[in-house]
Design a protein around this motif. Structure first.
Motif, short mmCIF file in Angstrom:
data_model
loop_
_atom_site.label_atom_id
_atom_site.label_comp_id
_atom_site.label_asym_id
_atom_site.label_seq_id
_atom_site.Cartn_x
_atom_site.Cartn_y
_atom_site.Cartn_z
N VAL A 37 12.18 -2.97 -4.73
CA VAL A 37 11.08 -2.28 -5.42
C VAL A 37 10.89 -0.88 -4.88
O VAL A 37 10.68 0.08 -5.64
CB VAL A 37 9.78 -3.10 -5.30
CG1 VAL A 37 8.58 -2.26 -5.75
CG2 VAL A 37 9.87 -4.37 -6.14
N SER A 38 10.97 -0.72 -3.56
CA SER A 38 10.78 0.61 -2.96
C SER A 38 11.84 1.58 -3.44
O SER A 38 11.54 2.75 -3.74
CB SER A 38 10.78 0.51 -1.43
OG SER A 38 12.06 0.13 -0.95
N PHE A 39 13.11 1.13 -3.54
CA PHE A 39 14.17 2.02 -4.00
C PHE A 39 14.06 2.29 -5.50
O PHE A 39 14.36 3.40 -5.96
CB PHE A 39 15.54 1.42 -3.66
CG PHE A 39 15.91 1.53 -2.22
CD1 PHE A 39 16.17 2.78 -1.65
CD2 PHE A 39 15.99 0.42 -1.42
CE1 PHE A 39 16.51 2.90 -0.32
CE2 PHE A 39 16.32 0.52 -0.08
CZ PHE A 39 16.58 1.77 0.47
N VAL A 40 13.64 1.29 -6.26
CA VAL A 40 13.44 1.49 -7.70
C VAL A 40 12.32 2.51 -7.95
O VAL A 40 12.45 3.40 -8.79
CB VAL A 40 13.13 0.16 -8.40
CG1 VAL A 40 12.66 0.40 -9.83
CG2 VAL A 40 14.36 -0.75 -8.39
N GLU A 62 0.83 -1.20 0.00
CA GLU A 62 0.00 0.00 0.00
C GLU A 62 0.87 1.26 0.00
O GLU A 62 0.57 2.23 -0.71
CB GLU A 62 -0.92 -0.01 1.23
CG GLU A 62 -2.03 1.04 1.20
CD GLU A 62 -1.56 2.44 1.56
OE1 GLU A 62 -2.21 3.42 1.15
OE2 GLU A 62 -0.54 2.56 2.28
N LEU A 63 1.94 1.24 0.78
CA LEU A 63 2.83 2.40 0.84
C LEU A 63 3.47 2.69 -0.51
O LEU A 63 3.55 3.85 -0.93
CB LEU A 63 3.93 2.17 1.89
CG LEU A 63 3.56 2.45 3.34
CD1 LEU A 63 4.69 2.02 4.27
CD2 LEU A 63 3.27 3.94 3.53
N VAL A 64 3.92 1.66 -1.19
CA VAL A 64 4.55 1.86 -2.50
C VAL A 64 3.57 2.50 -3.48
O VAL A 64 3.87 3.52 -4.13
CB VAL A 64 5.06 0.51 -3.07
CG1 VAL A 64 5.52 0.69 -4.52
CG2 VAL A 64 6.22 0.00 -2.23
N LEU A 65 2.38 1.92 -3.60
CA LEU A 65 1.40 2.42 -4.56
C LEU A 65 0.89 3.81 -4.17
O LEU A 65 0.72 4.68 -5.04
CB LEU A 65 0.22 1.44 -4.64
CG LEU A 65 0.58 0.04 -5.14
CD1 LEU A 65 -0.65 -0.87 -5.12
CD2 LEU A 65 1.18 0.09 -6.54
N HIS A 66 0.69 4.02 -2.87
CA HIS A 66 0.14 5.29 -2.41
C HIS A 66 1.12 6.44 -2.63
O HIS A 66 0.74 7.52 -3.12
CB HIS A 66 -0.21 5.19 -0.92
CG HIS A 66 -1.08 6.31 -0.45
ND1 HIS A 66 -2.16 6.11 0.37
CD2 HIS A 66 -1.06 7.65 -0.69
CE1 HIS A 66 -2.76 7.27 0.62
NE2 HIS A 66 -2.09 8.21 -0.01
N GLN A 67 2.38 6.23 -2.29
CA GLN A 67 3.36 7.31 -2.45
C GLN A 67 3.65 7.58 -3.92
O GLN A 67 3.90 8.73 -4.30
CB GLN A 67 4.66 6.96 -1.71
CG GLN A 67 4.50 6.60 -0.24
CD GLN A 67 3.35 7.30 0.46
OE1 GLN A 67 3.23 8.51 0.43
NE2 GLN A 67 2.51 6.51 1.14
N ALA A 68 3.61 6.54 -4.74
CA ALA A 68 3.77 6.76 -6.18
C ALA A 68 2.63 7.62 -6.71
O ALA A 68 2.85 8.54 -7.51
CB ALA A 68 3.82 5.42 -6.90
N ALA A 69 1.41 7.33 -6.28
CA ALA A 69 0.25 8.13 -6.71
C ALA A 69 0.35 9.56 -6.21
O ALA A 69 0.01 10.51 -6.94
CB ALA A 69 -1.04 7.47 -6.21
N ALA A 70 0.82 9.75 -4.96
CA ALA A 70 0.92 11.10 -4.40
C ALA A 70 1.90 11.95 -5.19
O ALA A 70 1.62 13.11 -5.52
CB ALA A 70 1.34 11.02 -2.94
#
Length: 213
Positions: free
Chosen positions: A133-136, A87-95
């Motif tokens: 994935v988070s760093f990429v 959720e954090l990965v997708l949410h921050q990417a969207a933000a």
């Protein structure tokens, strides 16, 4: 009242083994604080007309609440960590996609590399893949923000500095809180092991004495 709340938070399902309790309490803290923070962001985005992020925060609040309930009912901290990290990965990417790099939402991606490794997995490749994935995604968001001249929404420009400070400090405090809870739980578990070891020694000593008699 505060003591009752603390005692309620300290409670854990009987199914959780002692070696898993550190991860349980850290994940519970992340689900509780993160859920409350998403409620704040939900109203903030809605009040400023950033509708896609407001809708996304509704889903995020539901996810965090679901993970919290899952922890309290069945105590599966590893699954909760994986869901919250995704959720954090997708949410921050969207933000960053919708409002821009300058607001600091990307810094929460670093929390994943800490949170995800606290779980208990069949293979080390699972948390390692999450961290990579988070760093990429962090690098991609930086590249994306440089290529796009302006984000989709400029509605938050008057709150840019405030939101940057909130997001950066929240990310750092989240890491600090995670380390604190993990350390406190580790100390508590060490004390329990020491007491059990001492009890075992006393029992063995009594057995030796009884055999001699």
């Amino acid at each position: 009242m505060l003591k009752k709340f603390v005692d309620w938070l300290r409670w854990h399902p009987e199914s959780i083994r002692e070696e898993h309790r550190r991860a349980y309490y850290v994940t519970l803290f992340a689900a509780l604080i993160g859920g409350g923070f998403h409620v704040y962001m939900l109203f903030m985005f809605a009040a400023n007309g950033v509708t896609p992020m407001a809708l996304l925060n509704i889903l995020s609040v539901a996810i965090f609440l679901g993970c919290f309930l899952m922890l309290r009912i069945i105590g599966n901290s590893t699954l909760a960590m994986m869901i919250l990290s995704l959720e954090l990965v997708l949410h921050q990417a969207a933000a960053v996609y919708y409002v821009g790099w300058e607001y600091g939402y990307q810094y929460y991606l670093f929390n994943i590399a800490v949170l995800i490794f606290l779980g208990h997995y069949r293979t080390f490749l699972i948390p390692f893949a999450y961290a990579v994935v988070s760093f990429v995604v962090f690098g991609w968001l930086f590249y994306f923000s440089q290529e796009i001249t302006a984000p989709f929404f400029q509605n938050l420009a008057h709150m840019k500095d405030r939101l940057y400070w909130i997001n950066l400090s929240s990310s750092v405090m989240g890491l600090a809180g995670t380390a604190f809870l993990y350390a406190r739980t580790a100390v508590r578990m060490q004390q329990m092991l020491t007491e059990q070891n001492q009890l075992l020694k006393e029992t063995q000593l009594q057995l030796v004495k009884s055999e001699k008699m």
